[in-house]
Design a protein around this motif. Sequence first.
Motif, PDB file in Angstrom:
ATOM      1  N   THR A 151       5.116   6.219  -3.748  1.00 48.01           N
ATOM      2  CA  THR A 151       6.094   6.158  -4.830  1.00 48.01           C
ATOM      3  C   THR A 151       5.388   6.276  -6.177  1.00 48.01           C
ATOM      4  O   THR A 151       4.173   6.065  -6.264  1.00 48.01           O
ATOM      5  N   PRO A 152       6.127   6.561  -7.233  1.00 47.89           N
ATOM      6  CA  PRO A 152       5.533   6.587  -8.569  1.00 47.89           C
ATOM      7  C   PRO A 152       5.495   5.206  -9.200  1.00 47.89           C
ATOM      8  O   PRO A 152       5.099   5.058 -10.358  1.00 47.89           O
ATOM      9  N   HIS A 153       5.879   4.181  -8.442  1.00 47.28           N
ATOM     10  CA  HIS A 153       5.995   2.824  -8.975  1.00 47.28           C
ATOM     11  C   HIS A 153       4.804   1.957  -8.581  1.00 47.28           C
ATOM     12  O   HIS A 153       3.993   2.326  -7.732  1.00 47.28           O
ATOM     13  N   ARG A 168       0.835  -1.213   0.000  1.00 43.57           N
ATOM     14  CA  ARG A 168       0.000   0.000   0.000  1.00 43.57           C
ATOM     15  C   ARG A 168       0.864   1.255   0.000  1.00 43.57           C
ATOM     16  O   ARG A 168       0.540   2.241  -0.686  1.00 43.57           O
ATOM     17  N   LEU A 169       1.954   1.231   0.738  1.00 42.19           N
ATOM     18  CA  LEU A 169       2.840   2.385   0.752  1.00 42.19           C
ATOM     19  C   LEU A 169       3.536   2.582  -0.592  1.00 42.19           C
ATOM     20  O   LEU A 169       3.792   3.716  -1.003  1.00 42.19           O
ATOM     21  N   VAL A 170       3.861   1.482  -1.263  1.00 47.91           N
ATOM     22  CA  VAL A 170       4.411   1.596  -2.620  1.00 47.91           C
ATOM     23  C   VAL A 170       3.408   2.335  -3.505  1.00 47.91           C
ATOM     24  O   VAL A 170       3.777   3.221  -4.289  1.00 47.91           O
ATOM     25  N   MET A 171       2.152   2.003  -3.346  1.00 48.20           N
ATOM     26  CA  MET A 171       1.087   2.644  -4.117  1.00 48.20           C
ATOM     27  C   MET A 171       0.950   4.123  -3.775  1.00 48.20           C
ATOM     28  O   MET A 171       0.790   4.968  -4.664  1.00 48.20           O
ATOM     29  N   GLU A 172       1.028   4.444  -2.497  1.00 46.66           N
ATOM     30  CA  GLU A 172       0.700   5.792  -2.049  1.00 46.66           C
ATOM     31  C   GLU A 172       1.895   6.750  -1.978  1.00 46.66           C
ATOM     32  O   GLU A 172       1.723   7.964  -2.047  1.00 46.66           O
ATOM     33  N   LEU A 225      12.599  -4.437   0.906  1.00 50.05           N
ATOM     34  CA  LEU A 225      12.934  -4.452   2.329  1.00 50.05           C
ATOM     35  C   LEU A 225      13.472  -3.098   2.774  1.00 50.05           C
ATOM     36  O   LEU A 225      13.085  -2.570   3.823  1.00 50.05           O
ATOM     37  N   GLN A 226      14.352  -2.526   1.994  1.00 48.44           N
ATOM     38  CA  GLN A 226      14.908  -1.213   2.317  1.00 48.44           C
ATOM     39  C   GLN A 226      13.796  -0.171   2.430  1.00 48.44           C
ATOM     40  O   GLN A 226      13.766   0.636   3.364  1.00 48.44           O
ATOM     41  N   PHE A 227      12.884  -0.189   1.467  1.00 48.99           N
ATOM     42  CA  PHE A 227      11.753   0.742   1.480  1.00 48.99           C
ATOM     43  C   PHE A 227      10.908   0.556   2.737  1.00 48.99           C
ATOM     44  O   PHE A 227      10.492   1.531   3.373  1.00 48.99           O
ATOM     45  N   ALA A 228      10.658  -0.708   3.112  1.00 43.19           N
ATOM     46  CA  ALA A 228       9.849  -0.992   4.301  1.00 43.19           C
ATOM     47  C   ALA A 228      10.521  -0.459   5.564  1.00 43.19           C
ATOM     48  O   ALA A 228       9.871   0.184   6.405  1.00 43.19           O
ATOM     49  N   LEU A 229      11.804  -0.717   5.705  1.00 40.43           N
ATOM     50  CA  LEU A 229      12.529  -0.271   6.892  1.00 40.43           C
ATOM     51  C   LEU A 229      12.577   1.251   6.971  1.00 40.43           C
ATOM     52  O   LEU A 229      12.464   1.839   8.050  1.00 40.43           O
TER      53      LEU A 229
END
Length: 344
Positions: free
Chosen positions: A134-136, A128-132, A145-149
């Motif tokens: 990032t442009p990806h 959900r955070l990738v959706m909200e 994993l890096q993005f999550a942390l």
Amino acid sequence: MFNRRKFIKASALSASLLAIDRASAAAMIPNPSSLETVKPIVISTWDFGIAANQAAWKVLSTGGRALDAVEKGVHVPEADPKNQSVGYGGLPDRDGHVTLDACIMDDLGNCGAVAGLEHIMHPISVARLVMEKTPHVMLVGDGALQFALENGFKKQNLLTKESEKAWKEWLKTAKYAPVMNIENKLYDKAAPTKLPGNQYNHDTIGMLAIDAKGNISGACTTSGMAYKLHGRVGDSPIIGAGLYVDNEVGGATSTGVGEEVIRNVGSFLVVELMRQGYAPEDACKEAVMRIIKKKPEIAKGIQVGFLALNKKGEYGAYAIQKGFSYAVCTSQKNDLLIPGKSYY
């Protein structure tokens, strides 16, 4: 010669027929009340969908958004160590890594996904955070994993003692032949089979919901095929394969052997068939038949199932093999488990 009496009789008969035709036409026009959306509603795959639906219903019943509902709903199996096919406690790949795949899609057509994600309890929330944020649409592996942390998620060991024990048992032969139809074993009462590595588990959880405003969202999350090749990704995080939502039409999700779902872009196909007028169950059946028609010999030994929900709140499912089930929750039908129809 003009016959006034015959003309009057003919006119009366025509008027009667016209009245009948109008009445028949009126009867064929759907009553607007029958087209009213069944809302809210949440449906999800397999029997563990019952507990997931309960969590989603807490959001929907208080006027919450379908997107929030499906995220909260699938959190339940993601955090359940007894569920060896979703999230924490999932069976690892052949190298002992628990890798998670998930995707989410809202009523506006926004979507996000993660694949091959390790050490994070709730991949659906990362998706959900990738959706909200990032442009990806998708992040994978170390990048996910890096993005999550970076966004506050905590790193933890997802390999439970039970799943590690099962993996070590599998290592004794290390035969790369995953049981692709494990769903059915739970329902084979006549001859329950002991599976290698104690693989009594289902598969993906896919969830679809309509909120009080009539908007649709969906989520799909899994730990993937047990003892898969490291790096393998199935259909679950792929928009159009494991999940697809179109707020004008409905949504669909899938379960089973992801490779065959990907090859047929299964969930997108189901939604497009509903756009053409197919009922949810009929759309799911047609998607299954596409798989069987292309690879009939392979289809005999695998399971793939589809679950669909249209804009009216009508739902249905269809699978290759017997044993597929799904859960439904509305204000009238609370936590109902329904066996899906199948080809074999």
